[in-house]
Design a protein around this motif. Sequence first.
Motif, mmCIF file in Angstrom:
data_model
loop_
_atom_site.group_PDB
_atom_site.id
_atom_site.type_symbol
_atom_site.label_atom_id
_atom_site.label_comp_id
_atom_site.label_asym_id
_atom_site.label_seq_id
_atom_site.Cartn_x
_atom_site.Cartn_y
_atom_site.Cartn_z
ATOM 1 N N GLU A 105 0.785 -1.235 0.000
ATOM 2 C CA GLU A 105 0.000 0.000 0.000
ATOM 3 C C GLU A 105 0.817 1.286 0.000
ATOM 4 N N LYS A 106 2.046 1.225 0.539
ATOM 5 C CA LYS A 106 2.792 2.478 0.698
ATOM 6 C C LYS A 106 4.186 2.351 0.075
ATOM 7 N N PRO A 107 4.499 3.195 -0.895
ATOM 8 C CA PRO A 107 5.813 3.112 -1.519
ATOM 9 C C PRO A 107 6.928 3.533 -0.564
ATOM 10 N N TYR A 108 8.057 2.836 -0.645
ATOM 11 C CA TYR A 108 9.228 3.204 0.147
ATOM 12 C C TYR A 108 9.973 4.343 -0.542
ATOM 13 N N SER A 109 10.915 4.932 0.176
ATOM 14 C CA SER A 109 11.754 5.971 -0.422
ATOM 15 C C SER A 109 12.568 5.354 -1.554
ATOM 16 N N LEU A 110 13.049 6.201 -2.459
ATOM 17 C CA LEU A 110 13.774 5.709 -3.627
ATOM 18 C C LEU A 110 14.986 4.853 -3.258
ATOM 19 N N PRO A 111 15.860 5.284 -2.314
ATOM 20 C CA PRO A 111 17.013 4.441 -1.982
ATOM 21 C C PRO A 111 16.615 3.066 -1.457
ATOM 22 N N VAL A 112 15.575 3.019 -0.599
ATOM 23 C CA VAL A 112 15.131 1.736 -0.049
ATOM 24 C C VAL A 112 14.525 0.877 -1.149
ATOM 25 N N ARG A 113 13.753 1.509 -2.060
ATOM 26 C CA ARG A 113 13.165 0.751 -3.168
ATOM 27 C C ARG A 113 14.258 0.158 -4.045
ATOM 28 N N THR A 397 19.885 -1.042 5.659
ATOM 29 C CA THR A 397 18.729 -0.143 5.701
ATOM 30 C C THR A 397 18.555 0.545 7.047
ATOM 31 N N GLN A 398 19.113 -0.045 8.115
ATOM 32 C CA GLN A 398 19.026 0.530 9.457
ATOM 33 C C GLN A 398 20.429 0.535 10.083
ATOM 34 N N THR A 399 21.336 1.214 9.415
ATOM 35 C CA THR A 399 22.751 1.133 9.771
ATOM 36 C C THR A 399 23.035 1.612 11.192
ATOM 37 N N GLU A 400 22.384 2.671 11.629
ATOM 38 C CA GLU A 400 22.684 3.226 12.953
ATOM 39 C C GLU A 400 22.376 2.227 14.067
ATOM 40 N N MET A 401 21.193 1.635 14.044
ATOM 41 C CA MET A 401 20.845 0.656 15.071
ATOM 42 C C MET A 401 21.712 -0.590 14.943
ATOM 43 N N SER A 402 21.971 -1.001 13.707
ATOM 44 C CA SER A 402 22.800 -2.184 13.476
ATOM 45 C C SER A 402 24.189 -2.028 14.079
ATOM 46 N N THR A 403 24.820 -0.877 13.847
ATOM 47 C CA THR A 403 26.175 -0.669 14.369
ATOM 48 C C THR A 403 26.171 -0.511 15.889
ATOM 49 N N THR A 404 25.113 0.069 16.446
ATOM 50 C CA THR A 404 25.016 0.179 17.906
ATOM 51 C C THR A 404 24.980 -1.199 18.545
ATOM 52 N N LEU A 405 24.147 -2.078 17.997
ATOM 53 C CA LEU A 405 24.061 -3.443 18.508
ATOM 54 C C LEU A 405 25.394 -4.172 18.336
ATOM 55 N N LEU A 406 26.032 -3.972 17.193
ATOM 56 C CA LEU A 406 27.286 -4.656 16.911
ATOM 57 C C LEU A 406 28.392 -4.198 17.854
ATOM 58 N N ASP A 407 28.494 -2.910 18.096
ATOM 59 C CA ASP A 407 29.544 -2.404 18.988
ATOM 60 C C ASP A 407 29.375 -2.937 20.410
ATOM 61 N N HIS A 408 28.143 -3.011 20.878
ATOM 62 C CA HIS A 408 27.900 -3.595 22.204
ATOM 63 C C HIS A 408 28.241 -5.076 22.212
ATOM 64 N N LYS A 409 27.936 -5.751 21.102
ATOM 65 C CA LYS A 409 28.271 -7.178 20.990
ATOM 66 C C LYS A 409 29.779 -7.384 21.084
ATOM 67 N N MET A 410 30.543 -6.547 20.429
ATOM 68 C CA MET A 410 31.998 -6.699 20.437
ATOM 69 C C MET A 410 32.582 -6.405 21.815
ATOM 70 N N GLU A 411 31.954 -5.520 22.571
ATOM 71 C CA GLU A 411 32.401 -5.282 23.952
ATOM 72 C C GLU A 411 32.278 -6.564 24.767
ATOM 73 N N HIS A 412 31.188 -7.294 24.574
ATOM 74 C CA HIS A 412 30.988 -8.551 25.291
ATOM 75 C C HIS A 412 31.950 -9.631 24.798
ATOM 76 N N VAL A 413 32.232 -9.627 23.495
ATOM 77 C CA VAL A 413 33.187 -10.589 22.950
ATOM 78 C C VAL A 413 34.568 -10.374 23.571
ATOM 79 N N GLU A 414 34.999 -9.134 23.614
ATOM 80 C CA GLU A 414 36.317 -8.825 24.182
ATOM 81 C C GLU A 414 36.390 -9.224 25.646
#
Length: 465
Positions: A105-113, A397-414
């Motif tokens: 029903e709703k078109p996405y923005s051009l980059p996402v499309r 498509t959601q880089t900011e949240m993805s990198t936030t989760l990843l950085d916290h994950k790497m803190e736990h890995v270390e």
Amino acid sequence: MNSTHEKFAQSLKLTLDEDQLTNCMRCGFCQTACPTFIETGLEAASPRGRIALMKAVVDGLMEPDESFRNQMDLCLGCRACEPACPSDVKYGQLIEQTRAAIAAEKPYSLPVRVVRKTFLQGIFPHRGRLKLIGKTLSFYQKSGLQKFARSSGAMKLFPDHLQQLEKALPDVTGDGLEELWSKAGLPYRRETTGSGSKLMVIPASGAKVGRVGMFRGCIMDVMFASTNVNTVRLLRQAGFEIVIPEEQVCCGALHAHAGEMDDAKQLAGQNIWAFGEADVDYIASNAGGCGALLKEYDHLMHEEQDERLQQAAVRFAEQVKDISELLSSPGRPLTPIQAESANKTVKVTYQDSCHLRNVMRVQGEPRQLMQQLPGVHMCELQGAEVCCGSAGIYNLTQTEMSTTLLDHKMEHVEATGAEVIVTSNPGCLLQMKWGIERAGKQRGIEAVHLADFLAGQVWIEDQGE
């Protein structure tokens, strides 16, 4: 509510499973399991909050505006909320149904499309195009172009996260599972079924315990084809005859998560037919994201008018197993290679694939297989059950949240002190390699797939062939 929003609300009402929508008791148990709620603290960013938003739109209490869609898009689809839910709400089905209504029903923005169309329609369903990408990547890596792109500064034209992802790419061969297997001179035969379906059949090593259909995947067979080879070697050593149907295609998981349900069903129908022709006892997956949708083909196809297809989908779903399940049982036990020194150990931690853990409910088997190996010291990862931020194309498509989760994950890995991160999904593996790159730990930590790790630790007969 304007006419456009009314139309969407009606579409959503017809699409959503009303029973699942009303099953939520709003107890809040899902919140502590939800990565986006943990990061934001926002009610709307929790499964409970998103279900409330869905219901409010269906009931005409709010407009399905941009903020509504943003919250639906922010969901990782990791489904960690489902094991935590005392009412057994199938949240994964609700979010996919909502996204399907949005996509319709709703078109996405051009980059996402552009991203969606390029990957979901233009690449993943077509094995020939995937192989071409693999060969192109292989040429880029081996011809000197990669070195030139980095030294000339050309990579700086791209966003930082894409530069880091490029550095995290594995070495690509350009060949898939079948090509690598035959080029290695390993045993196999070709078969053709009565209806003309083509199969590659690889004999078991020793006494046969079962016949397994190998789901090779799309990304797995382009970027991690050697992992597919190691998967087959392990299954063969465990006593399985392996069958690889040539006509199999992408599982459709990325399409389903993105709301492109018609495309997902079309791909599912092709796979159900291909593996039905192979006459197998089990269907093996070495990618948690693929395995989860394969395991739910019965639900995906339950509204099909063809009853035979529905029944075939149910049988298909029952046959799907992660490789760690097959190697644990009914496969024969694998024989560990004796460590060079009794005092030499490698510290290993395991990052769960969300869909393997939350949908296929496989959690203990990968850990048990590694714990049985001499010289391997398992270091449990804090928050191993929390999504790493890959989630299909979420990191694009959601880089900011993805990198936030990843950085916290790497803190736990270390914090574990581990030298090796093991995971069971290609998206997770790429994400963890990216995390190592972001953390500057390339010389101290490596990320590997479970199949590759096990293949380096156990005795396999074809090593001498």
